[in-house]
Motif scaffolding. Structure first.
Motif, PDB file in Angstrom:
ATOM      1  N   TYR A 263      -0.207   5.197 -13.679  1.00 20.76           N
ATOM      2  CA  TYR A 263       0.735   4.401 -14.228  1.00 20.76           C
ATOM      3  C   TYR A 263      -0.211   3.603 -15.342  1.00 20.76           C
ATOM      4  N   GLY A 264       0.840   3.454 -16.284  1.00 16.70           N
ATOM      5  CA  GLY A 264       0.672   2.289 -17.253  1.00 16.70           C
ATOM      6  C   GLY A 264      -0.591   2.082 -18.211  1.00 16.70           C
ATOM      7  N   GLU A 265      -0.943   0.751 -18.155  1.00 10.86           N
ATOM      8  CA  GLU A 265      -2.316   0.587 -18.835  1.00 10.86           C
ATOM      9  C   GLU A 265      -3.474   0.423 -17.865  1.00 10.86           C
ATOM     10  N   TYR A 266      -3.880   1.389 -17.453  1.00 10.92           N
ATOM     11  CA  TYR A 266      -4.857   1.571 -16.594  1.00 10.92           C
ATOM     12  C   TYR A 266      -6.285   0.976 -16.909  1.00 10.92           C
ATOM     13  N   HIS A 267      -6.400   1.632 -18.055  1.00  9.05           N
ATOM     14  CA  HIS A 267      -7.885   1.236 -18.776  1.00  9.05           C
ATOM     15  C   HIS A 267      -8.109  -0.361 -18.937  1.00  9.05           C
ATOM     16  N   ARG A 268      -7.015  -0.923 -19.441  1.00  5.35           N
ATOM     17  CA  ARG A 268      -6.795  -2.482 -19.738  1.00  5.35           C
ATOM     18  C   ARG A 268      -7.032  -3.130 -18.349  1.00  5.35           C
ATOM     19  N   LEU A 269      -6.027  -2.736 -17.519  1.00  3.53           N
ATOM     20  CA  LEU A 269      -6.033  -3.585 -16.244  1.00  3.53           C
ATOM     21  C   LEU A 269      -7.369  -3.263 -15.344  1.00  3.53           C
ATOM     22  N   LEU A 270      -7.984  -2.140 -15.354  1.00  2.00           N
ATOM     23  CA  LEU A 270      -9.183  -1.748 -14.748  1.00  2.00           C
ATOM     24  C   LEU A 270     -10.320  -3.121 -15.211  1.00  2.00           C
ATOM     25  N   LYS A 271     -10.530  -2.991 -16.491  1.00  3.51           N
ATOM     26  CA  LYS A 271     -11.341  -3.862 -17.068  1.00  3.51           C
ATOM     27  C   LYS A 271     -11.113  -5.381 -16.773  1.00  3.51           C
ATOM     28  N   ASP A 272      -9.836  -5.799 -16.763  1.00  5.78           N
ATOM     29  CA  ASP A 272      -9.275  -7.075 -16.456  1.00  5.78           C
ATOM     30  C   ASP A 272      -9.680  -7.477 -14.859  1.00  5.78           C
ATOM     31  N   HIS A 273      -9.478  -6.553 -14.007  1.00  3.51           N
ATOM     32  CA  HIS A 273      -9.692  -6.793 -12.507  1.00  3.51           C
ATOM     33  C   HIS A 273     -10.982  -6.737 -12.173  1.00  3.51           C
ATOM     34  N   VAL A 274     -12.028  -5.788 -12.746  1.00  2.66           N
ATOM     35  CA  VAL A 274     -13.337  -5.931 -12.542  1.00  2.66           C
ATOM     36  C   VAL A 274     -14.038  -7.148 -13.254  1.00  2.66           C
ATOM     37  N   ARG A 275     -13.596  -7.430 -14.336  1.00  3.84           N
ATOM     38  CA  ARG A 275     -14.308  -8.775 -14.806  1.00  3.84           C
ATOM     39  C   ARG A 275     -13.767 -10.082 -14.017  1.00  3.84           C
TER      40      ARG A 275
END
Length: 411
Positions: A263-275
């Motif tokens: 789904y969706g904006e995986y790359h941006r959300l991945l970075k946000d959740h990891v950070r």
């Protein structure tokens, strides 16, 4: 002595009945056993490393591996046999290829409760967004619905060789792994947000034990998995099963979200959740890093201390954390930087030094040497001695305590 036979269902019932005090007591016993493993000798204990043969891996059909894992104590012997799905070795120089190529079609999904931190933890409010259909653009190389949970048995014998226990190993294996992984997690000062990669039995037990031990302190749990359906099933279980009711009701600020490649904006959300994560549990059989190293190694990523746990790579080609993350963790700190960085210990924590030097993909691919690893059994006892000294009015190991509680710790 009678022979006790326990199925996975029996073990499930037993493990789900454990209280927080039971979990803490089991962790204390496990810490003692790991300490004996790391520091004991044949003259002092049967749990010492010398008495623990290395496990044997035998390839099976359909990309599976069967593991034979013998163990011994002063009073008993044991053998666990487990078969599990194995991610094939790509056997190519580009095993650390850019993550961008594997998540170009990535996307995400999150529950109502993740979008609104004030939403109560209820099935109705949190499952309403989980019926979305999967994207047809997803790269098949990064999606799978195949279970990677081990299937097998644990046989227990007395020191004289008489069998007294035959146990199904699937649920027990996931529980034992999470029990070890959450020992250091339970000592962390900040556990407000956790991220969990994977949606199988290992992910479930890491989430469950984290909530049992620190549930009142945890507000956000992000489940990150390449297959949305498996993550949805895990979240449905958490939100609807009576087994989780006590944990659901213990903290009305707790919310969950799903992030998927589909789904969706995986790359941006991945970075946000990891950070944003205070603790990251990696519970996958991945052969490529689960997120780019710069999410944590950059100046911005290093401002916050995190507990990083990677339990999925049991073969040299398997890897969940980028090697640069481990290399930075063990690199000398010359104090020349002009930014505030979280403490690092200069070592990576492992359960068995010999086994990880031979098998752990992160350790092998990062090129770490034995001096850059410390066994958890040895580390926990050093911390215990330091805390006792502090209680008696001494200074203890101030730097060790600060690192374990708030620094960057990799296990």
């Amino acid at each position: 002595m009678p022979l006790t036979v326990l199925s996975d269902s029996d073990i499930h019932s037993l493990l789900y009945s454990l209280s927080r005090d039971d979990i803490v007591n089991l962790q204390e016993n496990l810490a003692e056993a790991l300490h004996e493993y790391s520091t004991g000798t044949q003259e002092t204990t049967g749990c010492c490393q010398t008495n623990q043969p290395q496990r044997i891996a035998i390839p099976a059909q359909n990309n599976q591996t069967t593991l034979f894992m013998p163990a011994s104590t002063s009073t008993s012997r044991g053998m666990k046999i487990a078969t599990l799905a194995t991610t094939p070795d790509p056997n190519r120089s580009g095993s650390l290829q850019s993550i961008t190529s594997t998540i170009s079609h990535a996307s995400s999904a999150s529950s109502n409760s993740a979008n609104n931190p004030n939403t109560p933890l209820t099935p109705e409010s949190s499952l309403s967004n989980l019926s979305l259909s999967a994207s047809n653009r997803t790269d098949p190389s990064v999606t799978s619905s195949q279970s990677t949970s081990p299937v097998g048995s644990l046989t227990l014998l007395t020191a004289s060789g008489k069998p007294y226990g035959f146990l199904a190993a699937s649920e027990l294996t996931a529980f034992r792994t999470a029990l070890t992984a959450t020992m250091l997690f339970n000592r962390r000062t900040n556990v407000h947000t956790i991220a969990v990669f994977g949606a199988g039995a290992q992910a479930l037990w890491h989430i469950r034990l984290a909530l049992i031990l620190r549930g009142r302190d945890i507000h956000h749990v992000h489940i990150i998995n390449r297959n949305f359906e498996r993550a949805r099933q895990l979240m449905t279980n958490i939100y609807t099963s009576p087994d989780w009711q006590g944990l659901r009701n213990a903290n009305d600020k707790l919310d969950f979200s799903i992030v998927s490649n589909e789904y969706g904006e995986y790359h941006r959300l991945l970075k946000d959740h990891v950070r944003k994560a205070d603790a990251i549990f990696c519970c996958t059989p991945s052969t490529a890093p689960l997120f780019p190293a710069e999410h944590l190694t950059s100046t911005e990523g290093r401002k916050k201390g995190r507990y990083l746990c990677a339990i999925g790579s049991y073969r040299h080609h398997m890897i969940e954390l980028h090697p640069d993350i481990l290399r930075q963790a063990v690199a000398a700190d010359h104090k020349h930087h002009h930014h505030k960085h979280a403490d690092k210990g200069g070592v990576v924590v492992v359960d068995s030094l010999d086994a990880c030097m031979k098998e752990a993909g992160e350790v092998k691919q990062a090129g770490l040497n034995p001096e850059q690893l410390v066994e958890i059994g040895e580390l926990l006892m050093v911390k215990k001695a330091a805390m006792k000294e502090i209680e008696q009015g001494g200074q203890g190991e101030v730097g060790l305590k600060r690192w374990l509680q708030a620094g960057n710790v990799i296990f």
